[in-house]
Design a protein around this motif. Structure first.
Motif, PDB file in Angstrom:
ATOM      1  N   THR A 151       3.896   6.695   1.437  1.00  0.00           N
ATOM      2  CA  THR A 151       4.466   6.331   2.729  1.00  0.00           C
ATOM      3  C   THR A 151       4.126   4.881   3.033  1.00  0.00           C
ATOM      4  OG1 THR A 151       2.484   6.928   3.974  1.00  0.00           O
ATOM      5  CG2 THR A 151       4.082   8.696   3.527  1.00  0.00           C
ATOM      6  N   GLY A 152       4.735   4.352   4.083  1.00  0.00           N
ATOM      7  CA  GLY A 152       4.438   2.986   4.477  1.00  0.00           C
ATOM      8  C   GLY A 152       2.966   2.774   4.788  1.00  0.00           C
ATOM      9  N   LYS A 153       2.381   3.679   5.542  1.00  0.00           N
ATOM     10  CA  LYS A 153       0.955   3.555   5.885  1.00  0.00           C
ATOM     11  C   LYS A 153       0.090   3.669   4.642  1.00  0.00           C
ATOM     12  CE  LYS A 153       1.107   5.091  10.709  1.00  0.00           C
ATOM     13  NZ  LYS A 153       0.611   6.092  11.704  1.00  0.00           N
ATOM     14  N   GLU A 154       0.477   4.552   3.737  1.00  0.00           N
ATOM     15  CA  GLU A 154      -0.284   4.682   2.495  1.00  0.00           C
ATOM     16  C   GLU A 154      -0.177   3.423   1.641  1.00  0.00           C
ATOM     17  OE1 GLU A 154       0.015   9.559   1.866  1.00  0.00           O
ATOM     18  OE2 GLU A 154       1.584   8.234   1.087  1.00  0.00           O
ATOM     19  N   MET A 155       1.013   2.814   1.622  1.00  0.00           N
ATOM     20  CA  MET A 155       1.175   1.563   0.877  1.00  0.00           C
ATOM     21  C   MET A 155       0.364   0.442   1.509  1.00  0.00           C
ATOM     22  SD  MET A 155       2.741   1.178  -2.005  1.00  0.00           S
ATOM     23  CE  MET A 155       3.266  -0.537  -2.023  1.00  0.00           C
ATOM     24  N   ASP A 156       0.324   0.399   2.838  1.00  0.00           N
ATOM     25  CA  ASP A 156      -0.506  -0.611   3.503  1.00  0.00           C
ATOM     26  C   ASP A 156      -1.953  -0.503   3.034  1.00  0.00           C
ATOM     27  OD1 ASP A 156       1.523  -1.801   4.920  1.00  0.00           O
ATOM     28  OD2 ASP A 156       1.080  -0.786   6.820  1.00  0.00           O
ATOM     29  N   ALA A 157      -2.451   0.721   2.972  1.00  0.00           N
ATOM     30  CA  ALA A 157      -3.832   0.916   2.525  1.00  0.00           C
ATOM     31  C   ALA A 157      -3.988   0.554   1.050  1.00  0.00           C
ATOM     32  CB  ALA A 157      -4.251   2.360   2.759  1.00  0.00           C
ATOM     33  N   TYR A 158      -3.012   0.937   0.249  1.00  0.00           N
ATOM     34  CA  TYR A 158      -3.068   0.682  -1.195  1.00  0.00           C
ATOM     35  C   TYR A 158      -3.100  -0.812  -1.502  1.00  0.00           C
ATOM     36  CZ  TYR A 158      -1.415   0.729  -6.062  1.00  0.00           C
ATOM     37  OH  TYR A 158      -1.269   0.539  -7.412  1.00  0.00           O
ATOM     38  N   THR A 159      -2.286  -1.591  -0.802  1.00  0.00           N
ATOM     39  CA  THR A 159      -2.208  -3.024  -1.094  1.00  0.00           C
ATOM     40  C   THR A 159      -3.450  -3.781  -0.632  1.00  0.00           C
ATOM     41  OG1 THR A 159      -1.035  -3.474   0.995  1.00  0.00           O
ATOM     42  CG2 THR A 159       0.311  -3.031  -0.969  1.00  0.00           C
ATOM     43  N   GLN A 160      -4.303  -3.125   0.154  1.00  0.00           N
ATOM     44  CA  GLN A 160      -5.509  -3.786   0.639  1.00  0.00           C
ATOM     45  C   GLN A 160      -6.773  -3.382  -0.129  1.00  0.00           C
ATOM     46  OE1 GLN A 160      -5.615  -4.252   5.156  1.00  0.00           O
ATOM     47  NE2 GLN A 160      -3.900  -2.829   4.928  1.00  0.00           N
ATOM     48  N   VAL A 161      -6.649  -2.466  -1.087  1.00  0.00           N
ATOM     49  CA  VAL A 161      -7.816  -2.066  -1.875  1.00  0.00           C
ATOM     50  C   VAL A 161      -8.328  -3.263  -2.670  1.00  0.00           C
ATOM     51  CG1 VAL A 161      -8.634  -0.578  -3.745  1.00  0.00           C
ATOM     52  CG2 VAL A 161      -7.063   0.323  -2.020  1.00  0.00           C
ATOM     53  N   ASP A 162      -9.626  -3.437  -2.691  1.00  0.00           N
ATOM     54  CA  ASP A 162     -10.255  -4.558  -3.387  1.00  0.00           C
ATOM     55  C   ASP A 162      -9.992  -4.465  -4.888  1.00  0.00           C
ATOM     56  OD1 ASP A 162     -11.851  -6.567  -4.365  1.00  0.00           O
ATOM     57  OD2 ASP A 162     -13.720  -5.832  -3.469  1.00  0.00           O
ATOM     58  N   GLN A 163      -9.308  -5.468  -5.438  1.00  0.00           N
ATOM     59  CA  GLN A 163      -9.001  -5.468  -6.862  1.00  0.00           C
ATOM     60  C   GLN A 163      -9.879  -6.431  -7.657  1.00  0.00           C
ATOM     61  OE1 GLN A 163      -5.042  -5.244  -8.251  1.00  0.00           O
ATOM     62  NE2 GLN A 163      -4.375  -3.793  -6.702  1.00  0.00           N
ATOM     63  N   THR A 164     -10.968  -6.880  -7.047  1.00  0.00           N
ATOM     64  CA  THR A 164     -11.994  -7.604  -7.796  1.00  0.00           C
ATOM     65  C   THR A 164     -13.336  -6.925  -7.518  1.00  0.00           C
ATOM     66  OG1 THR A 164     -12.257  -9.186  -5.971  1.00  0.00           O
ATOM     67  CG2 THR A 164     -10.771  -9.800  -7.770  1.00  0.00           C
ATOM     68  N   PRO A 165     -13.504  -5.694  -7.994  1.00  0.00           N
ATOM     69  CA  PRO A 165     -14.701  -4.922  -7.649  1.00  0.00           C
ATOM     70  C   PRO A 165     -15.988  -5.626  -8.086  1.00  0.00           C
ATOM     71  CG  PRO A 165     -13.500  -3.889  -9.453  1.00  0.00           C
ATOM     72  CD  PRO A 165     -12.615  -4.949  -8.917  1.00  0.00           C
ATOM     73  N   GLU A 319      -9.026 -10.305   0.517  1.00  0.00           N
ATOM     74  CA  GLU A 319      -8.805 -11.008  -0.751  1.00  0.00           C
ATOM     75  C   GLU A 319      -7.569 -10.513  -1.489  1.00  0.00           C
ATOM     76  OE1 GLU A 319     -11.218 -12.086  -4.869  1.00  0.00           O
ATOM     77  OE2 GLU A 319     -11.826 -10.358  -3.659  1.00  0.00           O
ATOM     78  N   SER A 320      -7.329  -9.212  -1.509  1.00  0.00           N
ATOM     79  CA  SER A 320      -6.207  -8.684  -2.289  1.00  0.00           C
ATOM     80  C   SER A 320      -4.869  -9.181  -1.769  1.00  0.00           C
ATOM     81  CB  SER A 320      -6.245  -7.154  -2.289  1.00  0.00           C
ATOM     82  OG  SER A 320      -7.326  -6.685  -3.059  1.00  0.00           O
ATOM     83  N   LEU A 321      -4.635  -9.057  -0.480  1.00  0.00           N
ATOM     84  CA  LEU A 321      -3.369  -9.524   0.082  1.00  0.00           C
ATOM     85  C   LEU A 321      -3.250 -11.038  -0.019  1.00  0.00           C
ATOM     86  CD1 LEU A 321      -2.974  -7.229   3.223  1.00  0.00           C
ATOM     87  CD2 LEU A 321      -1.480  -7.290   1.220  1.00  0.00           C
ATOM     88  N   ALA A 322      -4.352 -11.748   0.160  1.00  0.00           N
ATOM     89  CA  ALA A 322      -4.307 -13.206   0.055  1.00  0.00           C
ATOM     90  C   ALA A 322      -3.939 -13.628  -1.364  1.00  0.00           C
ATOM     91  CB  ALA A 322      -5.649 -13.798   0.449  1.00  0.00           C
ATOM     92  N   THR A 323      -4.517 -12.976  -2.353  1.00  0.00           N
ATOM     93  CA  THR A 323      -4.201 -13.301  -3.748  1.00  0.00           C
ATOM     94  C   THR A 323      -2.731 -13.038  -4.049  1.00  0.00           C
ATOM     95  OG1 THR A 323      -6.457 -12.722  -4.391  1.00  0.00           O
ATOM     96  CG2 THR A 323      -4.832 -12.885  -6.147  1.00  0.00           C
ATOM     97  N   THR A 324      -2.226 -11.905  -3.564  1.00  0.00           N
ATOM     98  CA  THR A 324      -0.813 -11.607  -3.766  1.00  0.00           C
ATOM     99  C   THR A 324       0.069 -12.660  -3.114  1.00  0.00           C
ATOM    100  OG1 THR A 324      -1.279  -9.240  -3.843  1.00  0.00           O
ATOM    101  CG2 THR A 324       0.986  -9.876  -3.421  1.00  0.00           C
ATOM    102  N   GLY A 325      -0.304 -13.129  -1.925  1.00  0.00           N
ATOM    103  CA  GLY A 325       0.460 -14.175  -1.259  1.00  0.00           C
ATOM    104  C   GLY A 325       0.520 -15.451  -2.077  1.00  0.00           C
ATOM    105  N   VAL A 326      -0.612 -15.828  -2.660  1.00  0.00           N
ATOM    106  CA  VAL A 326      -0.640 -17.032  -3.494  1.00  0.00           C
ATOM    107  C   VAL A 326       0.214 -16.831  -4.740  1.00  0.00           C
ATOM    108  CG1 VAL A 326      -2.107 -18.546  -4.886  1.00  0.00           C
ATOM    109  CG2 VAL A 326      -2.889 -17.782  -2.633  1.00  0.00           C
TER     110      VAL A 326
END
Length: 509
Positions: A151-165, A319-326
């Motif tokens: 869902t949209g809310k689930e995608m919002d959460a997914y795109t914000q998961v830290d991808q540099t653990p 960081e995750s959303l910022a990296t995607t933006g760049v």
């Protein structure tokens, strides 16, 4: 940031909006000729013989229809899939050449959206005059029985998961997020997931070619669309007309090499952006050197990892959303001014600019809904190739190579390549050379500083194809046709209109 192996034309994402498998036999019946003279297996005759019923799309000048294809080409009598098609008929003057199919990449990009929003308007007038401009949304994409996962809310959460653990707990959380995504796809789209491979989509294109009345397929594919076009040529070399593969992929590579090469490609693109930025007195990454700019960007990412900033809405910029933006802005140098402004805002604690770039990349609408781009992207990629990594331990071992490829993006890109590890459907494809023996000349276009499809991929594909002609654009950005080079555009236009390909190895700037 789940951005690896997303091969799409970013300009279309802003303005309007990979890999190879061997084909399956459809049975042992003797083939017979279709209405266009091409041999077709007996079991597929109902599909090649269907009639398209065109209707007005509700978009001026465009017609739409739906065609049927087998859900499973290995079992053509096991059910159908409905695929959406759109066209804009040749406008004249001049004798009509035929149909020209277009695909913008992805996988997961809507070809119909690309056609109606750009290609049928922005392609050169002589091309539009003599070709019916046509698009088919690939199976699982947009209007063609789209794959759905979250869902949209689930995608919002997914795109914000830290991808540099930073530790095992964060790595486990990321791995779990990929598993949740995959489980959502299986739950909501389990029937179609085994049948969205590039090979099957290429076979759909041949059905459409016949239904349009064309002896040969004329096609312009960008980014992942080059892999689709090359796959078509390998399956149906005698049905190849005029094929342009712009921003080419290399079908001979396994997933880990694709991901690592792309990591290096985005590093190259960032270095070009940084070199341009530091010359400007207002560069938010400093005005001294590209090395200092990279250091400044890494610090910004680290700061956002520790403390996300406000964006003017409920989501914060981490960081995750910022990296995607760049990353998003690396696709097209025309987006560099927007990126500079967004980075300057982030350094002031205002995250809306980078968030907007990330949302355009993910095709997130203002109401919080998402197009199915990312769902279809994973579904196709994870079916086309075995996963780059099967678990966090493999990622850890590969980190040095990825960070060598890109000190700025390497860690995040390596972890993002874990996304297919939990996929519920076994991959059906393997990397191998694509030769299309016997095909007419195929034009392969490569851009020397392309972030998403590195130039060496175009060199490799042109070498593999028995009739490949390499056209090089010495410049920045993703893909080359229609992006400002008169040399590139003239060479491709001449090929599409007259059938004369450029000299192999031709270079443009």
């Amino acid at each position: 940031m789940d951005t690896r192996r997303l091969f799409t034309v970013f300009a279309t994402a802003l303005g309007t909006a990979g890999l190879l498998v061997s084909g399956c036999s459809s049975g042992g019946s003797a083939p017979r000729a279709s209405a266009t003279g091409s041999a077709v297996a007996e079991e597929l005759q109902p599909y090649y013989g269907q009639k398209l019923r065109w209707r007005d799309c509700g978009v001026e000048g465009f017609q739409c229809t739906t065609m049927k294809a087998p859900l499973d080409y290995a079992k053509p009598d096991g059910g159908d899939i409905d695929l959406a098609v759109s066209r804009k008929k040749a406008t004249g003057p001049g004798k009509r050449i035929g149909s020209l199919l277009v695909n913008p990449g992805g996988p997961g990009g809507s070809a119909i959206g690309y056609l109606q929003g750009y290609a049928a308007i922005g392609y050169p007038a002589p091309i539009r005059a003599r070709y019916d401009m046509v698009a088919i949304d690939p199976r699982g994409v947009a209007r063609s029985e789209p794959v759905t996962c979250l869902t949209g809310k689930e995608m919002d959460a997914y795109t914000q998961v830290d991808q540099t653990p930073d530790d095992d707990a964060e790595a486990a959380k990321l791995d779990k997020a990929f598993g949740t995504f995959a489980a959502g796809c299986e739950k909501r789209s389990g029937k179609i997931l085994p049948h969205v491979s590039t090979v099957e989509t290429a076979r759909d294109m041949d059905v459409l070619r016949a239904l349009l009345g064309d002896e040969k397929l004329n096609y312009v594919g960008a980014s992942y669309g080059t892999f689709l076009g090359a796959t078509y040529a390998d399956q149906f070399p005698n049905r190849v007309g005029r094929l342009v593969l712009d921003g080419a992929m290399d079908p001979s590579l396994p997933a880990i090499d694709i991901n690592r090469d792309q990591t290096a490609g985005f590093e190259t693109a960032f270095q070009s952006f940084a070199a341009d930025c530091v010359k400007k007195k207002d560069c938010p990454l400093g005005t001294t050197s590209t090395a200092d700019a990279a250091t400044a960007l890494k610090k910004l990412f680290a700061d956002l990892d520790a403390k996300p900033i406000a964006t003017g809405e409920s989501r914060k910029l981490g960081e995750s959303l910022a990296t995607t933006g760049v990353i998003a802005a690396m696709y097209d140098e025309a987006a560099w001014p927007q990126l500079r402004e967004a980075l300057a805002g982030a350094r002031r604690g205002e995250g809306s600019g980078l968030l907007a770039l990330a949302d355009s990349y993910y095709e997130r609408e203002p109401d919080g809904t998402y197009a199915n781009l990312m769902f279809a992207n994973a579904a196709v990629n994870c079916l086309d190739l075995a996963p780059a990594f099967t678990g966090p331990e493999e990622v850890e071992r590969a980190l040095p190579d990825f960070e060598k490829a890109s000190p700025v993006f390497g860690k995040g890109f390596a972890w993002a390549a874990l996304n297919c590890a939990s996929w519920p459907v076994d991959p059906t494809g393997t990397p191998h050379r694509t030769e299309a023996e016997g095909a007419a000349p195929i034009v392969v276009v490569g851009t020397t500083r392309d972030p998403a499809t590195p130039y060496k991929w175009a060199q490799s594909l042109a070498e593999q194809l028995s009739s490949g002609r390499l056209l090089t654009y010495e410049g920045d950005g993703h893909t080359a046709y229609g992006r400002g080079s008169d040399c590139v555009d003239s060479a491709i236009n001449t090929y599409l209109l007259d059938g004369t390909p450029p000299e192999d190895g031709k270079k443009c700037s």
